[in-house]
Design an enzyme around this catalytic site. Structure first.
Site, short mmCIF file in Angstrom:
data_model
loop_
_atom_site.label_atom_id
_atom_site.label_comp_id
_atom_site.label_asym_id
_atom_site.label_seq_id
_atom_site.Cartn_x
_atom_site.Cartn_y
_atom_site.Cartn_z
N PHE A 211 -10.12 4.08 19.57
CA PHE A 211 -10.85 4.16 18.30
C PHE A 211 -11.65 2.89 18.11
O PHE A 211 -11.09 1.79 18.12
CB PHE A 211 -9.88 4.34 17.13
CG PHE A 211 -10.61 4.56 15.82
CD1 PHE A 211 -10.97 5.84 15.41
CD2 PHE A 211 -10.96 3.49 15.02
CE1 PHE A 211 -11.66 6.05 14.22
CE2 PHE A 211 -11.65 3.69 13.82
CZ PHE A 211 -12.00 4.97 13.42
N LYS B 206 -10.80 -6.14 10.01
CA LYS B 206 -9.54 -5.92 9.28
C LYS B 206 -8.88 -7.23 8.83
O LYS B 206 -9.27 -7.82 7.85
CB LYS B 206 -8.59 -5.10 10.15
CG LYS B 206 -9.03 -3.64 10.29
CD LYS B 206 -7.95 -2.81 10.90
CE LYS B 206 -8.35 -1.39 11.12
NZ LYS B 206 -8.29 -0.55 9.93
N ASP C 42 -11.33 -4.86 21.80
CA ASP C 42 -11.44 -4.55 20.37
C ASP C 42 -10.12 -4.96 19.73
O ASP C 42 -9.11 -4.25 19.83
CB ASP C 42 -11.70 -3.04 20.22
CG ASP C 42 -11.72 -2.60 18.76
OD1 ASP C 42 -11.21 -3.33 17.90
OD2 ASP C 42 -12.24 -1.50 18.49
#
Ligand SMILES: Cc1ncc(COP(=O)(O)O)c(C=O)c1O
Length: 390
Positions: free
Chosen positions: A130, A244, A215
């Protein structure tokens, strides 16, 4: 009755309105309190409304909020310095969301391919990975539900199974420019790239002249017990993306790269809000808190305590494996009851995420206490017991 109609209906939200948060706890408009093991989707590194972030926002708001990305500002420089010092990489582009940082990583790899690999552009990514919700990052992701969405796809992504080095090697062609993956696939349900796979990828990409893009949007900034997830395997990527936890709750992201890869020319990359001083000041406050002596040791201890409690629950209720590292964990329930469990837990004042029908994900604040972990497992214990008895 609250009217929800003006909010675009893009996900099945429960009819609850949150109005306040402190540490591991959220409060809704009726005054009900919830123990929060979602924390903005693994975002609130220091919990809800922590003092370092409140102070950074307040003091920076009084000094300077935005002066255009066409100028340097002191907080942008300070955050870029902190990120390079701690990562061993050399240059930083600041952005606002994980998807935007990953878009930047994809563009940087393609630019590097144009300049140094004869126009190579293809990026090898992982099944079930993702990377975000822009068109390119959706194409880079390996989410089955997105296979036919928003056609035509951005081309140039080739998928392989996670932890299959031979498959990566077989996928390399003269068009390949990079391999891109998450150290732990969070949205897929917390599946780790093994240390051996990450080390193998580092060797393979070096041998074949490809870039390694990690990532770290979910795994970075202490979530796994190390500042960056890649530290567990002892490998450094060429490009890393963060979001995040970096902002601890505010929109902040970073594309961090080795100096040899930094080949953007003027006009290739940018963004109105990138590197604005108010968000950058928050990023500095978060990194300073997470790199305090003992902070990450405590994250590791809390993660072990959480894993211990999840193993005990699994044993008691006949569930499956416990996956993950640090404070990014999943419990496999072996049956497709995770959304029901999450809904029942919410009725009992506990917020949990069900990333797959058969798994629950736990991503509390990195400041979560053992007592809060114990309270979470008591509630989950009751919910599981009631469901098994029903
Ligand atoms: C690994 C990973 N990459 C990228 C993203 C996208 O980040 P954002 O939602 O900030 O665009 C996410 C979000 O869940 C993520 O977990």
């Amino acid at each position: 009755m609250t009217n929800f109609d003006a909010v675009m209906d893009i996900t099945p939200r429960p009819p609850i309105v949150f109005v306040a948060g402190q540490g591991s706890w959220l409060t809704d408009s009726e005054g009900r309190r919830y123990l929060d093991f979602i924390q903005g989707w693994a975002v609130n590194t220091l919990g809800h409304s922590p003092r370092p972030i409140v102070e950074a926002l307040a003091s920076q708001a009084k000094r300077l909020i935005n002066c255009s990305p066409a100028f340097y500002n002191d907080q942008m420089i300070r955050l870029a310095d902190l990120l390079t010092q701690h990562s061993g990489l050399h240059q930083v582009f600041l952005a606002n969301s994980g998807a935007e940082a990953n878009e930047g990583a994809i563009k940087l790899a393609r630019k590097w391919g144009t300049k140094h690999r004869d126009g190579a552009y293809e990026i090898i990514t992982m099944d079930h990975g993702f990377h975000g919700r822009t068109l390119a990052t959706m194409a880079a992701s390996g989410k089955e539900q997105w296979e036919r969405l928003y056609e035509p796809k951005v081309s140039g992504f080739v998928k392989v199974p996670l932890n299959d080095l031979a498959a990566v090697e077989a996928a390399i062609t003269p068009r390949s420019v990079a391999v891109m993956l998450e150290p732990i696939q969070g949205e897929a349900g917390v599946f780790e790239a093994s240390d051996a796979f990450l080390r193998g990828l580092r060797t393979l990409t070096r041998e074949r002249g490809l870039l390694l893009i990690l990532d770290e949007i979910q795994t970075g900034i202490g979530r796994t017990g190390r500042l960056f997830g890649f530290e567990h395997a002892g490998t450094t990527p060429d490009i890393m993306t963060l979001a995040k936890g970096l902002g601890g709750g505010v929109p902040l992201a970073a594309l961090v790269a080795h100096r040899d890869v930094c080949c953007f020319e003027y006009g290739d990359q940018g963004g109105t809000f990138g590197g604005n001083p108010i968000m950058a000041a928050v990023g500095c406050a978060v990194i300073e808190a997470v790199t305090q002596p003992g902070f990450l040791v405590r994250v590791t201890q809390a993660g072990e305590h959480l894993a211990h409690q999840l193993h005990a629950l699994s044993h008691r209720h006949g569930c499956g494996e416990v996956r993950g590292k640090g404070l990014l964990r999943a419990l496999n329930l072996t049956r497709d009851i995770a959304p029901t469990i999450a809904a029942r837990a919410m009725e009992r004042g506990l917020l949990l995420n069900a990333p797959r029908p058969d798994s629950l994900r736990f991503m509390p604040a990195l400041t979560v206490s053992d007592q809060e972990i114990d309270r979470m497992s008591e509630i989950l214990d009751d919910v599981l017991a009631a469901l098994v008895a029903a």
